[in-house]
Design a protein around this motif. Structure first.
Motif, PDB file in Angstrom:
ATOM      1  N   ALA A   1      25.517 -51.867  52.911  1.00  0.00           N
ATOM      2  CA  ALA A   1      26.817 -51.458  53.464  1.00  0.00           C
ATOM      3  C   ALA A   1      27.933 -51.693  52.452  1.00  0.00           C
ATOM      4  O   ALA A   1      28.843 -50.870  52.313  1.00  0.00           O
ATOM      5  CB  ALA A   1      27.104 -52.201  54.764  1.00  0.00           C
ATOM      6  N   ALA A   2      27.873 -52.802  51.723  1.00  0.00           N
ATOM      7  CA  ALA A   2      28.877 -53.073  50.681  1.00  0.00           C
ATOM      8  C   ALA A   2      28.718 -52.095  49.526  1.00  0.00           C
ATOM      9  O   ALA A   2      29.715 -51.624  48.967  1.00  0.00           O
ATOM     10  CB  ALA A   2      28.750 -54.513  50.190  1.00  0.00           C
ATOM     11  N   ASP A   3      27.476 -51.765  49.186  1.00  0.00           N
ATOM     12  CA  ASP A   3      27.235 -50.789  48.117  1.00  0.00           C
ATOM     13  C   ASP A   3      27.799 -49.421  48.497  1.00  0.00           C
ATOM     14  O   ASP A   3      28.390 -48.729  47.664  1.00  0.00           O
ATOM     15  CB  ASP A   3      25.740 -50.665  47.820  1.00  0.00           C
ATOM     16  N   GLU A   4      27.632 -49.034  49.762  1.00  0.00           N
ATOM     17  CA  GLU A   4      28.156 -47.746  50.243  1.00  0.00           C
ATOM     18  C   GLU A   4      29.677 -47.743  50.199  1.00  0.00           C
ATOM     19  O   GLU A   4      30.294 -46.759  49.786  1.00  0.00           O
ATOM     20  CB  GLU A   4      27.650 -47.476  51.667  1.00  0.00           C
ATOM     21  N   LEU A   5      30.299 -48.858  50.583  1.00  0.00           N
ATOM     22  CA  LEU A   5      31.751 -48.970  50.532  1.00  0.00           C
ATOM     23  C   LEU A   5      32.255 -48.881  49.089  1.00  0.00           C
ATOM     24  O   LEU A   5      33.226 -48.176  48.804  1.00  0.00           O
ATOM     25  CB  LEU A   5      32.206 -50.284  51.179  1.00  0.00           C
ATOM     26  N   ALA A   6      31.584 -49.550  48.193  1.00  0.00           N
ATOM     27  CA  ALA A   6      31.975 -49.500  46.776  1.00  0.00           C
ATOM     28  C   ALA A   6      31.853 -48.079  46.232  1.00  0.00           C
ATOM     29  O   ALA A   6      32.723 -47.624  45.482  1.00  0.00           O
ATOM     30  CB  ALA A   6      31.116 -50.456  45.956  1.00  0.00           C
ATOM     31  N   ALA A   7      30.805 -47.372  46.617  1.00  0.00           N
ATOM     32  CA  ALA A   7      30.605 -45.999  46.142  1.00  0.00           C
ATOM     33  C   ALA A   7      31.691 -45.060  46.658  1.00  0.00           C
ATOM     34  O   ALA A   7      32.044 -44.085  45.993  1.00  0.00           O
ATOM     35  CB  ALA A   7      29.229 -45.497  46.566  1.00  0.00           C
ATOM     36  N   ARG A   8      32.251 -45.356  47.837  1.00  0.00           N
ATOM     37  CA  ARG A   8      33.312 -44.537  48.426  1.00  0.00           C
ATOM     38  C   ARG A   8      34.684 -44.873  47.852  1.00  0.00           C
ATOM     39  O   ARG A   8      35.660 -44.174  48.118  1.00  0.00           O
ATOM     40  CB  ARG A   8      33.387 -44.778  49.943  1.00  0.00           C
ATOM     41  N   THR A   9      34.803 -45.958  47.107  1.00  0.00           N
ATOM     42  CA  THR A   9      36.094 -46.450  46.637  1.00  0.00           C
ATOM     43  C   THR A   9      36.472 -45.831  45.294  1.00  0.00           C
ATOM     44  O   THR A   9      35.738 -45.949  44.315  1.00  0.00           O
ATOM     45  CB  THR A   9      36.071 -47.991  46.533  1.00  0.00           C
TER      46      THR A   9
END
Length: 180
Positions: A35-43
């Protein structure tokens, strides 16, 4: 337009930093998290409070130092009334929240702007600028420190669930700010 997302890792009792901004409590909870990796990818850009920017990093001095465990790199916009004399090339200091949000959104392009820092997030909420809140709740009680959201005398802000997930390290909540 890029969404403005406030994200933080929080203790079960509602703190994102310990007393004095201490972040050492977070070190045991920095394992890889999809979930943190997905958030980072969206940032695409960060909007950061000055206290957070200059604060305690539980990964200081390691390869994991920085946003998202050192995996994220890009433009950062730091809100402060006291900018330093010099700063890294990907960092811009400003004392104007509206200008910082607009510039960060432009820099993020098709991605999102991630807000780091409770005070900046509170200001964005007050102005109706914040779109989402993403919280990683970890199994620890701090008892004191910096709250996820603190606005004494403030008004009710409704949120609606977008996603929920539980991993070994945290419970992940993704919420949309409801605008009436």
């Amino acid at each position: 337009m890029a969404n403005l997302i406030y994200s933080a890792t929080m203790s079960l009792d509602g703190f994102i930093a310990g007393p004095g901004g201490d972040m050492s409590w977070l070190a045991p909870y920095t394992a890889p998290d999809p979930a943190a990796d997905e958030l980072a990818a969206r940032t695409g850009a960060l909007l950061v409070g000055n206290t957070t920017y200059g604060g305690d990093d539980p990964n200081c001095g390691t390869d994991a130092e920085g946003a998202f465990g050192g995996t994220w790199h890009g433009p950062q916009f730091v809100l402060t009334h006291n900018p330093p004399a010099s700063w890294p090339p990907d960092v811009t200091f400003t004392d104007d929240l509206g200008r910082a949000v607009a510039t960060a959104r432009a820099a993020a392009g098709a991605k999102d702007v991630n807000v780091l820092g409770a005070d900046v997030a509170r200001q964005c909420l007050e102005l109706g600028l914040l779109d989402e809140v993403v919280v990683f709740v970890v199994p620890v009680l701090l008892g004191d420190g910096v709250r996820l959201f603190d606005h004494p005398g403030g008004h009710l802000i409704r949120l609606e669930h977008i996603a929920r997930d539980v991993s070994e390290e945290s419970t992940h909540l993704r919420l949309r700010v409801v605008r009436d």
